[in-house]
Design a protein around this motif. Structure first.
Motif, PDB file in Angstrom:
ATOM      1  N   GLY A 152      29.980  46.223  52.817  1.00  0.00           N
ATOM      2  CA  GLY A 152      29.088  45.406  51.951  1.00  0.00           C
ATOM      3  C   GLY A 152      29.749  44.810  50.582  1.00  0.00           C
ATOM      4  O   GLY A 152      29.815  43.817  50.366  1.00  0.00           O
ATOM      5  N   GLU A 153      30.146  45.987  49.923  1.00  0.00           N
ATOM      6  CA  GLU A 153      31.176  45.667  48.850  1.00  0.00           C
ATOM      7  C   GLU A 153      32.129  46.693  48.715  1.00  0.00           C
ATOM      8  O   GLU A 153      32.032  47.938  49.163  1.00  0.00           O
ATOM      9  CB  GLU A 153      30.351  45.688  47.517  1.00  0.00           C
ATOM     10  CG  GLU A 153      29.464  44.400  47.515  1.00  0.00           C
ATOM     11  CD  GLU A 153      28.631  44.692  45.971  1.00  0.00           C
ATOM     12  OE1 GLU A 153      28.849  43.923  44.908  1.00  0.00           O
ATOM     13  OE2 GLU A 153      27.649  45.795  45.980  1.00  0.00           O
ATOM     14  N   ALA A 154      33.326  46.565  48.025  1.00  0.00           N
ATOM     15  CA  ALA A 154      34.348  47.373  47.876  1.00  0.00           C
ATOM     16  C   ALA A 154      35.113  47.262  46.480  1.00  0.00           C
ATOM     17  O   ALA A 154      34.794  45.973  45.864  1.00  0.00           O
ATOM     18  CB  ALA A 154      35.419  47.267  48.959  1.00  0.00           C
ATOM     19  N   SER A 155      36.045  47.984  45.960  1.00  0.00           N
ATOM     20  CA  SER A 155      36.441  47.764  44.842  1.00  0.00           C
ATOM     21  C   SER A 155      38.075  47.471  44.861  1.00  0.00           C
ATOM     22  O   SER A 155      38.545  47.962  46.070  1.00  0.00           O
ATOM     23  CB  SER A 155      36.327  49.109  43.781  1.00  0.00           C
ATOM     24  OG  SER A 155      37.040  50.280  44.351  1.00  0.00           O
ATOM     25  N   VAL A 156      38.829  46.650  44.279  1.00  0.00           N
ATOM     26  CA  VAL A 156      40.247  46.312  44.205  1.00  0.00           C
ATOM     27  C   VAL A 156      40.711  47.036  42.609  1.00  0.00           C
ATOM     28  O   VAL A 156      40.199  46.230  41.755  1.00  0.00           O
ATOM     29  CB  VAL A 156      40.144  44.978  44.507  1.00  0.00           C
ATOM     30  CG1 VAL A 156      41.767  44.744  44.480  1.00  0.00           C
ATOM     31  CG2 VAL A 156      39.649  44.588  45.745  1.00  0.00           C
ATOM     32  N   VAL A 157      41.798  47.194  42.708  1.00  0.00           N
ATOM     33  CA  VAL A 157      42.441  47.489  41.533  1.00  0.00           C
ATOM     34  C   VAL A 157      43.685  46.328  41.389  1.00  0.00           C
ATOM     35  O   VAL A 157      44.416  46.083  42.135  1.00  0.00           O
ATOM     36  CB  VAL A 157      43.363  48.967  41.749  1.00  0.00           C
ATOM     37  CG1 VAL A 157      44.205  49.133  40.232  1.00  0.00           C
ATOM     38  CG2 VAL A 157      42.286  49.957  41.955  1.00  0.00           C
ATOM     39  N   VAL A 158      43.348  45.653  40.202  1.00  0.00           N
ATOM     40  CA  VAL A 158      44.394  44.641  39.814  1.00  0.00           C
ATOM     41  C   VAL A 158      45.059  44.839  38.916  1.00  0.00           C
ATOM     42  O   VAL A 158      44.796  45.555  37.598  1.00  0.00           O
ATOM     43  CB  VAL A 158      43.463  43.344  39.595  1.00  0.00           C
ATOM     44  CG1 VAL A 158      44.515  42.104  39.293  1.00  0.00           C
ATOM     45  CG2 VAL A 158      42.556  43.035  40.523  1.00  0.00           C
ATOM     46  N   PHE A 159      46.474  44.939  38.775  1.00  0.00           N
ATOM     47  CA  PHE A 159      47.335  45.579  37.871  1.00  0.00           C
ATOM     48  C   PHE A 159      48.613  44.543  37.862  1.00  0.00           C
ATOM     49  O   PHE A 159      48.904  43.710  38.718  1.00  0.00           O
ATOM     50  CB  PHE A 159      47.890  46.843  38.008  1.00  0.00           C
ATOM     51  CG  PHE A 159      48.859  47.169  39.267  1.00  0.00           C
ATOM     52  CD1 PHE A 159      50.173  47.174  39.176  1.00  0.00           C
ATOM     53  CD2 PHE A 159      48.343  47.053  40.592  1.00  0.00           C
ATOM     54  CE1 PHE A 159      50.887  47.306  40.262  1.00  0.00           C
ATOM     55  CE2 PHE A 159      49.177  47.074  41.633  1.00  0.00           C
ATOM     56  CZ  PHE A 159      50.555  47.175  41.545  1.00  0.00           C
ATOM     57  N   ALA A 160      49.274  44.489  36.421  1.00  0.00           N
ATOM     58  CA  ALA A 160      50.436  43.666  36.243  1.00  0.00           C
ATOM     59  C   ALA A 160      51.586  44.301  36.723  1.00  0.00           C
ATOM     60  O   ALA A 160      51.822  45.495  36.335  1.00  0.00           O
ATOM     61  CB  ALA A 160      50.639  43.256  34.977  1.00  0.00           C
ATOM     62  N   GLY A 161      52.583  43.457  37.493  1.00  0.00           N
ATOM     63  CA  GLY A 161      53.543  44.236  38.026  1.00  0.00           C
ATOM     64  C   GLY A 161      54.552  43.293  38.825  1.00  0.00           C
ATOM     65  O   GLY A 161      54.268  42.396  39.034  1.00  0.00           O
TER      66      GLY A 161
END
Length: 383
Positions: free
Chosen positions: A316-325
């Motif tokens: 249904g929903e999920a989380s995503v980690v967004v990071f600079a690299g």
């Protein structure tokens, strides 16, 4: 009465407009908008911002609210000279100007783009004394700025940045949660960091290191933090329905600002868990993305990471980690990184809270206030 924008876009232009407004010699200052507007009598500043959700709001701040906040800050951390290192058009920058005016001192201004070298140079210019005694100095930053300063100070040749950090009597950090590992690293360098909590609706930070400033009251209603006191805004310009929804009166007629944050108060000390509306439902389980983000930011290399929710076919929903690299980084093993993230989050919050993936980007999009642009980040995560 009328609120008008400053005559120029520079910090000194804003300072002149704020001085006239606070001293009552000029119109209210309009920050973040271009066209003059009519405002209620007693208004000193209108702070117009879209915030991290993209919903525009124009907050009405009276002279009494601004000065009450400035004097309460003085009573808590002391008085001296201030360095403006934030945009003057946002409430944290505005309050640096008001505190300077109330102390009878011109603020130092970090002109142009923020960098450790620019911060260090501006700090050097602040050194002064009175009667042989050094005048204490203060500044206000967002976590991203402090992270960059700490990283620069820890490098070989970072002695000048370390000296700059140590020179301040207090460094106020607000805008978003400061990762505990970063706080510890800053303290190890000798920086005296004060974590603040507040909003435009409270004339800036009104809770310092979990303890409210003098005159500020806190309560929890249905899990939501509410604040009262002399620093509260008068409401939102031209939006009485939103004003009534955000500012409630109790049976004694006292106004309370509904922050929308989940929190707890223990022995008079506040602990904020995150936005009540920053929650996804993953597999039928409510997951606070703010709590997930706090854990993620404690991991090496992820101090500035942002966690956002995206649709998910399975859960249904999920989380995503967004990071600079850098994609070319030899250590950039995103598979291993995802396993470390999922292990850390799962151990503290349980399996349903574990992020589904990590997304490496060249640079995190931010708002002009320095906060993450979560609307843009959700598009990046879903793309």
């Amino acid at each position: 009465m009328t609120a008008v924008p400053p005559d120029g876009a520079g910090a000194r232009d804003v300072l002149r407009a704020v001085r006239r407004a606070v001293e009552g010699a000029g119109p209210a200052v309009l920050l973040g908008a271009a066209d003059p507007v009519q405002v209620p009598a007693g208004t000193a500043a209108v702070v117009t911002t879209s915030g991290s959700t993209g919903y525009p709001k124009s907050v009405l701040l009276s002279r009494s609210a601004l000065t009450a906040s400035a004097f309460a800050t003085r009573d808590r951390i002391g008085e001296g000279a201030w360095l403006l290192a934030l945009p003057a058009a946002y409430v944290a920058g505005l309050q640096v100007l008001v505190r300077s005016l109330m102390a009878g001192r011109e603020p130092a201004v970090l002109e142009g783009r923020f960098s450790p070298s620019a911060f260090t140079a501006a700090t050097r210019l602040m050194a002064s004394s009175r009667g042989g005694d050094r005048i204490p100095t203060y500044t206000s930053l967002v976590p991203t700025q402090l992270i960059r300063l700490v990283e620069a100070a820890e490098q070989a040749g970072g002695a000048d940045v370390r000296d700059a950090l140590r020179s301040f009597e207090a460094i106020l950090i607000g805008g978003q949660a400061l990762p505990e590992p970063v706080h510890a690293r800053a303290a190890a360098l000798g920086a005296r960091v004060v974590r603040t909590y507040g909003a435009s609706e409270t004339a800036g930070g009104c809770v310092y290191d979990g303890v409210p400033l003098d005159g500020v009251r806190m309560r929890i209603e249905s899990g939501e933090l509410q604040l009262a006191g002399p620093t509260l805004a008068d409401g939102y310009l031209g939006d009485p329905e939103r004003t009534d929804a955000a500012f409630a009166r109790d049976d004694d007629g006292l106004r309370w600002y509904r922050t929308g944050d989940a929190a707890e108060i223990s022995s008079g000390r506040l602990r904020v868990h995150g936005r009540l509306d920053n929650v996804i439902v993953s597999g039928g389980v409510n997951v606070s993305l703010d709590r997930v983000e706090r854990i993620v930011r404690g991991l090496p290399g992820l101090a500035e990471a942002v966690v956002v929710g995206v649709p998910d076919d399975e859960w249904g929903e999920a989380s995503v980690v967004v990071f600079a690299g850098d994609d070319d980084d030899d250590d950039g093993d995103d598979g291993a990184l995802l396993r470390a993230v999922r292990d850390a989050v799962g151990a503290e919050l349980g399996a349903p809270a574990r992020p589904s993936r990590v997304r490496r980007v060249d640079a995190l999009p931010t708002l002009s206030s320095g906060k993450p642009d979560r609307v843009a980040l959700r598009h990046l995560a879903a793309g």
